[in-house]
Design a protein around this motif. Structure first.
Motif, mmCIF file in Angstrom:
data_model
loop_
_atom_site.group_PDB
_atom_site.id
_atom_site.type_symbol
_atom_site.label_atom_id
_atom_site.label_comp_id
_atom_site.label_asym_id
_atom_site.label_seq_id
_atom_site.Cartn_x
_atom_site.Cartn_y
_atom_site.Cartn_z
ATOM 1 N N LEU A 25 0.507 -0.882 -0.509
ATOM 2 C CA LEU A 25 0.037 -0.066 0.095
ATOM 3 C C LEU A 25 0.886 1.849 -0.151
ATOM 4 C CD1 LEU A 25 -2.768 -1.519 2.652
ATOM 5 C CD2 LEU A 25 -2.952 -1.083 -0.065
ATOM 6 N N ARG A 26 2.069 1.459 0.526
ATOM 7 C CA ARG A 26 2.763 2.847 0.494
ATOM 8 C C ARG A 26 3.715 2.515 -0.689
ATOM 9 N NH1 ARG A 26 4.197 0.599 5.684
ATOM 10 N NH2 ARG A 26 3.789 1.693 7.518
ATOM 11 N N ALA A 27 3.803 1.470 -1.008
ATOM 12 C CA ALA A 27 4.378 2.089 -2.713
ATOM 13 C C ALA A 27 3.382 2.229 -3.618
ATOM 14 C CB ALA A 27 4.453 0.237 -3.073
ATOM 15 N N ASP A 28 1.974 1.747 -3.424
ATOM 16 C CA ASP A 28 1.316 2.152 -4.374
ATOM 17 C C ASP A 28 1.049 3.973 -4.021
ATOM 18 O OD1 ASP A 28 0.673 -0.598 -5.815
ATOM 19 O OD2 ASP A 28 -0.898 -0.403 -3.851
ATOM 20 N N ILE A 29 0.925 3.729 -2.691
ATOM 21 C CA ILE A 29 0.754 6.332 -2.532
ATOM 22 C C ILE A 29 1.941 6.461 -3.684
ATOM 23 C CG2 ILE A 29 0.877 7.082 -0.392
ATOM 24 C CD1 ILE A 29 -0.741 5.585 1.139
ATOM 25 N N ALA A 30 3.100 6.153 -3.364
ATOM 26 C CA ALA A 30 4.113 6.911 -3.787
ATOM 27 C C ALA A 30 4.140 6.531 -5.066
ATOM 28 C CB ALA A 30 5.909 6.326 -3.322
ATOM 29 N N ALA A 31 4.017 5.430 -5.933
ATOM 30 C CA ALA A 31 3.439 5.632 -6.889
ATOM 31 C C ALA A 31 2.554 6.563 -7.604
ATOM 32 C CB ALA A 31 2.874 4.601 -7.967
ATOM 33 N N ALA A 32 1.833 6.706 -7.279
ATOM 34 C CA ALA A 32 0.860 8.013 -7.236
ATOM 35 C C ALA A 32 1.300 8.520 -6.991
ATOM 36 C CB ALA A 32 -0.915 7.334 -5.937
ATOM 37 N N ASN A 33 1.807 8.981 -5.742
ATOM 38 C CA ASN A 33 2.764 10.564 -5.738
ATOM 39 C C ASN A 33 3.273 10.896 -6.948
ATOM 40 O OD1 ASN A 33 0.895 11.464 -3.057
ATOM 41 N ND2 ASN A 33 2.264 10.456 -1.820
ATOM 42 N N SER A 34 3.693 10.432 -7.809
ATOM 43 C CA SER A 34 5.069 10.235 -8.128
ATOM 44 C C SER A 34 4.082 10.365 -9.962
ATOM 45 C CB SER A 34 5.916 8.808 -8.589
ATOM 46 O OG SER A 34 6.541 9.174 -9.683
ATOM 47 N N ALA A 35 3.480 9.924 -9.946
ATOM 48 C CA ALA A 35 2.317 10.553 -11.016
ATOM 49 C C ALA A 35 1.722 11.086 -10.878
ATOM 50 C CB ALA A 35 1.288 8.989 -11.356
ATOM 51 N N ARG A 36 1.614 11.913 -10.185
ATOM 52 C CA ARG A 36 0.917 13.692 -9.941
ATOM 53 C C ARG A 36 1.830 13.536 -9.817
ATOM 54 N NH1 ARG A 36 -3.607 14.570 -4.452
ATOM 55 N NH2 ARG A 36 -4.641 15.188 -6.470
#
Length: 119
Positions: A25-36
């Motif tokens: 879940l932390r990796a998903d959040i990091a990926a979404a933040n990066s994409a944002r």
């Protein structure tokens, strides 16, 4: 009388599952933040913005829920070790085994859970 060893195993299995889920879940959040960061910050007008915002919100909610659940599991394991597992934290009555099977981490009998104390 509940089979405490069975509940200990259930709680430990659930703890392991949630511990393994947290980094994902932390990796998903990091990926979404990066994409944002790489996209237009105007979520309303950027077709990808709404999707990224939704994914970030969803992953954040799941992380919060899993972390809270992990805390409940740790507390239940502490009650097991301390000898108070299976006893309602409010009234001191035994928690029905069926309720423990459905929610092995609960500290509340069905009466006190339904009155809002177990939510």
């Amino acid at each position: 009388m509940p089979d405490f060893e069975r509940f200990r195993l259930l709680l430990e299995e659930e703890r392991a599952r949630r511990v393994a889920l947290l980094p994902v879940l932390r990796a998903d959040i990091a990926a979404a933040n990066s994409a944002r960061q790489d996209s237009n910050v105007d979520d309303e007008h950027d077709p990808e913005g709404a999707t990224i915002a939704f994914e970030l919100s969803q992953a954040s909610a799941l992380l919060k829920q899993s972390s809270a659940g992990l805390d409940q599991i740790e507390a239940a394991l502490a009650r097991l070790a301390g000898g108070s597992y299976g006893t309602c934290a409010v009234c001191g009555e035994p928690i029905a085994e069926g309720r423990l099977e459905a929610r092995p981490w609960t500290p509340f009998c069905i009466l006190h859970a339904s009155s809002g104390r177990g939510r």
